[in-house]
Design a protein around this motif. Structure first.
Motif, mmCIF file in Angstrom:
data_model
loop_
_atom_site.group_PDB
_atom_site.id
_atom_site.type_symbol
_atom_site.label_atom_id
_atom_site.label_comp_id
_atom_site.label_asym_id
_atom_site.label_seq_id
_atom_site.Cartn_x
_atom_site.Cartn_y
_atom_site.Cartn_z
ATOM 1 N N TRP A 1 0.821 -1.280 0.059
ATOM 2 C CA TRP A 1 -0.123 0.117 -0.010
ATOM 3 C C TRP A 1 0.868 1.418 0.130
ATOM 4 C CZ3 TRP A 1 -3.283 -1.883 4.746
ATOM 5 C CH2 TRP A 1 -4.101 -3.004 4.179
ATOM 6 N N LEU A 2 2.005 1.213 0.871
ATOM 7 C CA LEU A 2 3.060 2.356 0.676
ATOM 8 C C LEU A 2 3.801 2.421 -0.508
ATOM 9 C CD1 LEU A 2 4.380 2.343 4.632
ATOM 10 C CD2 LEU A 2 2.356 3.784 3.454
ATOM 11 N N ALA A 3 4.180 1.536 -1.030
ATOM 12 C CA ALA A 3 4.892 1.411 -2.301
ATOM 13 C C ALA A 3 4.256 1.950 -3.423
ATOM 14 C CB ALA A 3 5.368 0.057 -2.579
ATOM 15 N N GLU B 1 -1.216 4.019 -2.277
ATOM 16 C CA GLU B 1 -2.726 3.834 -2.347
ATOM 17 C C GLU B 1 -2.906 2.850 -1.364
ATOM 18 O OE1 GLU B 1 -6.012 2.729 -6.004
ATOM 19 O OE2 GLU B 1 -3.593 2.679 -6.303
ATOM 20 N N ALA B 2 -4.037 3.693 -0.511
ATOM 21 C CA ALA B 2 -4.664 2.619 0.227
ATOM 22 C C ALA B 2 -5.900 1.841 -0.242
ATOM 23 C CB ALA B 2 -5.000 3.390 1.470
ATOM 24 N N PRO B 3 -6.304 0.853 0.417
ATOM 25 C CA PRO B 3 -7.414 -0.019 -0.023
ATOM 26 C C PRO B 3 -8.747 0.632 -0.012
ATOM 27 C CG PRO B 3 -6.775 -0.844 2.224
ATOM 28 C CD PRO B 3 -5.555 0.066 1.687
ATOM 29 N N GLY B 4 -9.633 0.144 -0.870
ATOM 30 C CA GLY B 4 -11.029 0.839 -0.847
ATOM 31 C C GLY B 4 -11.480 1.046 0.701
ATOM 32 N N GLY B 5 -12.027 2.323 1.103
ATOM 33 C CA GLY B 5 -12.675 2.552 2.114
ATOM 34 C C GLY B 5 -11.728 2.959 3.391
ATOM 35 N N PHE B 6 -10.531 2.839 3.034
ATOM 36 C CA PHE B 6 -9.342 3.146 4.080
ATOM 37 C C PHE B 6 -8.669 4.281 3.539
ATOM 38 C CE2 PHE B 6 -10.395 -1.071 4.874
ATOM 39 C CZ PHE B 6 -10.284 -1.249 6.197
ATOM 40 N N THR B 7 -7.963 5.191 4.542
ATOM 41 C CA THR B 7 -7.014 6.043 4.263
ATOM 42 C C THR B 7 -5.817 5.998 5.053
ATOM 43 O OG1 THR B 7 -8.161 7.892 5.795
ATOM 44 C CG2 THR B 7 -8.634 8.119 3.309
ATOM 45 N N VAL B 8 -4.399 6.155 4.625
ATOM 46 C CA VAL B 8 -3.233 6.083 5.077
ATOM 47 C C VAL B 8 -3.061 7.394 5.970
ATOM 48 C CG1 VAL B 8 -0.922 5.798 5.226
ATOM 49 C CG2 VAL B 8 -2.473 4.338 3.738
ATOM 50 N N ASP B 9 -2.937 7.501 7.421
ATOM 51 C CA ASP B 9 -2.663 8.486 8.237
ATOM 52 C C ASP B 9 -1.072 8.841 8.428
ATOM 53 O OD1 ASP B 9 -5.309 8.520 8.471
ATOM 54 O OD2 ASP B 9 -5.368 7.662 10.421
ATOM 55 N N GLN B 10 -0.651 9.558 9.488
ATOM 56 C CA GLN B 10 0.655 10.107 9.518
ATOM 57 C C GLN B 10 1.608 9.209 10.440
ATOM 58 O OE1 GLN B 10 0.049 14.372 10.615
ATOM 59 N NE2 GLN B 10 0.193 14.783 8.384
ATOM 60 N N LYS C 1 13.142 -2.244 3.293
ATOM 61 C CA LYS C 1 12.664 -2.085 4.715
ATOM 62 C C LYS C 1 11.031 -2.662 4.425
ATOM 63 C CE LYS C 1 15.272 1.340 6.879
ATOM 64 N NZ LYS C 1 16.145 1.711 5.868
ATOM 65 N N GLN C 2 10.426 -3.086 5.238
ATOM 66 C CA GLN C 2 8.784 -3.519 5.101
ATOM 67 C C GLN C 2 8.064 -2.463 6.365
ATOM 68 O OE1 GLN C 2 9.578 -7.811 5.153
ATOM 69 N NE2 GLN C 2 8.243 -7.856 3.582
ATOM 70 N N CYS C 3 6.862 -2.497 5.985
ATOM 71 C CA CYS C 3 5.852 -1.834 6.910
ATOM 72 C C CYS C 3 5.461 -2.739 8.075
ATOM 73 C CB CYS C 3 4.872 -1.138 6.314
ATOM 74 S SG CYS C 3 3.529 -0.032 7.174
ATOM 75 N N THR C 4 5.793 -2.486 9.462
ATOM 76 C CA THR C 4 5.380 -3.359 10.603
ATOM 77 C C THR C 4 4.275 -2.477 11.250
ATOM 78 O OG1 THR C 4 6.972 -2.215 11.805
ATOM 79 C CG2 THR C 4 7.500 -4.087 10.706
ATOM 80 N N ARG C 5 3.716 -1.123 11.080
ATOM 81 C CA ARG C 5 2.915 -0.661 11.711
ATOM 82 C C ARG C 5 2.290 0.567 10.790
ATOM 83 N NH1 ARG C 5 2.670 -0.685 17.354
ATOM 84 N NH2 ARG C 5 2.021 1.358 17.385
ATOM 85 N N LEU C 6 1.047 0.667 10.592
ATOM 86 C CA LEU C 6 0.474 1.842 9.898
ATOM 87 C C LEU C 6 -0.760 2.195 10.481
ATOM 88 C CD1 LEU C 6 0.926 3.217 7.151
ATOM 89 C CD2 LEU C 6 -0.629 1.317 6.057
#
Length: 303
Positions: free
Chosen positions: A176-178, A181-190, A224-229
């Motif tokens: 999603w970060l790469a 684009e977040a999945p449908g119905g979701f937004t990525v915060d800070q 690196k990989q995302c461990t918390r979002l």
């Protein structure tokens, strides 16, 4: 009364207990304070302080685990044991041996326990037989395990298993970060955490910081990989998803708070309204989150 964390489990067999039957099953494991010689006690507490161990609203079940623990630091035990050992040495003319020291330490612990302060904590449990979920309001798996073990002791068998999805949160969040684009119905915060998989496990954390796509993609390209979002679902609930599929820092947003205005309600009505709102919204959030993670991994049905 919103849960702040969700350790998630899936119902893998039909839920057959009524609230009354569940109440009867939990009763033998009701909470009792530590006896004078106990370090810890645990058991089921009433979620509403009305003596009932199961609270039900719209077929949604609320339980509460209570744990009481004596505060008796090892440093205090060691200090008193050392003083007693010095007295014993003076009396017998030689230092106590290993066996004597062990017995002395046990004796000191027994003497100090009845005078030790105790602390109590509670862990809430939501069982949703309608949609097939169980969620424990615990930040760590260890506290959720306490609930699981006592439920197993109370019910003899548990029709629940840890929730598993077709895609791991680690892989999905990284993608999603790469893709920015977040999945449908979701937004990525800070808030996010990116961690390398090598020996050093180099970690980058963003806290209340705008996630610049180029910076994040550069870290991902470096391995690196995302461990918390941190994410928001449908502009209604914010939360943090972890690589272990735990949902943390759950918070209803203003649109839900406005809908839950209970100025004209008494405490019981307000509690039930909040619980109904929470369970209804969280059931939808979890369903959408599982869908965003590719659906559920095939589970073996309980015998």
């Amino acid at each position: 009364m919103w849960f702040k964390n969700l350790q998630l489990y899936r119902l893998i067999a039909p839920w057959t207990w009524t609230a009354e039957q569940l109440e009867e099953k939990l009763a033998p494991q009701s909470f009792a304070s530590c006896a004078s010689g106990d370090m810890q006690s645990q058991g089921w507490l009433s979620p509403r302080d009305n003596g009932m161990l199961v609270h039900t609203v719209n077929r949604q079940l609320l339980l509460q685990l209570g744990v009481e623990k004596k505060l008796l630091p090892a440093s205090v035990i060691n200090q008193v044991t050392k003083a007693r050992a010095a007295e014993l040495e003076e009396q017998q003319g030689f230092k106590p041996g290993r066996k004597q020291m062990k017995e002395l330490k046990e004796q000191v612990t027994e003497e100090l326990l009845p005078r030790a302060f105790s602390v109590r904590r509670t862990t809430r449990v939501w069982i949703d037989p309608v949609n097939g979920w169980m969620a424990v309001d615990a930040a760590s798996p260890a506290k959720a395990d306490e609930v699981f073990k006592l439920l197993l002791k109370s019910l003899d068998t548990l029709p629940f298993a840890s929730l598993r999805t077709a895609r791991s949160p680690l892989s999905a969040m990284t993608d999603w970060l790469a893709a920015d684009e977040a999945p449908g119905g979701f937004t990525v915060d800070q808030d996010t955490e990116l961690r390398a998989s090598g020996e050093g496990k180099a970690t980058v954390r963003y806290v209340r910081h705008t996630l610049e796509a180029e910076d994040v993609q550069r870290h991902i390209a470096a391995g690196k990989q995302c461990t918390r979002l941190a994410m928001t679902w449908n502009d209604r609930i914010s939360f943090v998803l972890t690589e272990a599929l735990a949902v943390k820092r759950v918070a209803p947003l203003d649109v839900l708070k406005e809908n839950a205005d209970g100025a004209t309600m008494n405490d019981d009505e307000r509690f039930d309204t909040d619980f109904a709102l929470m369970t209804g919204e969280l059931a939808k959030l979890v369903a959408d989150l599982v869908l965003a993670l590719g659906g559920e991994e095939a589970q073996k049905k309980a015998a």
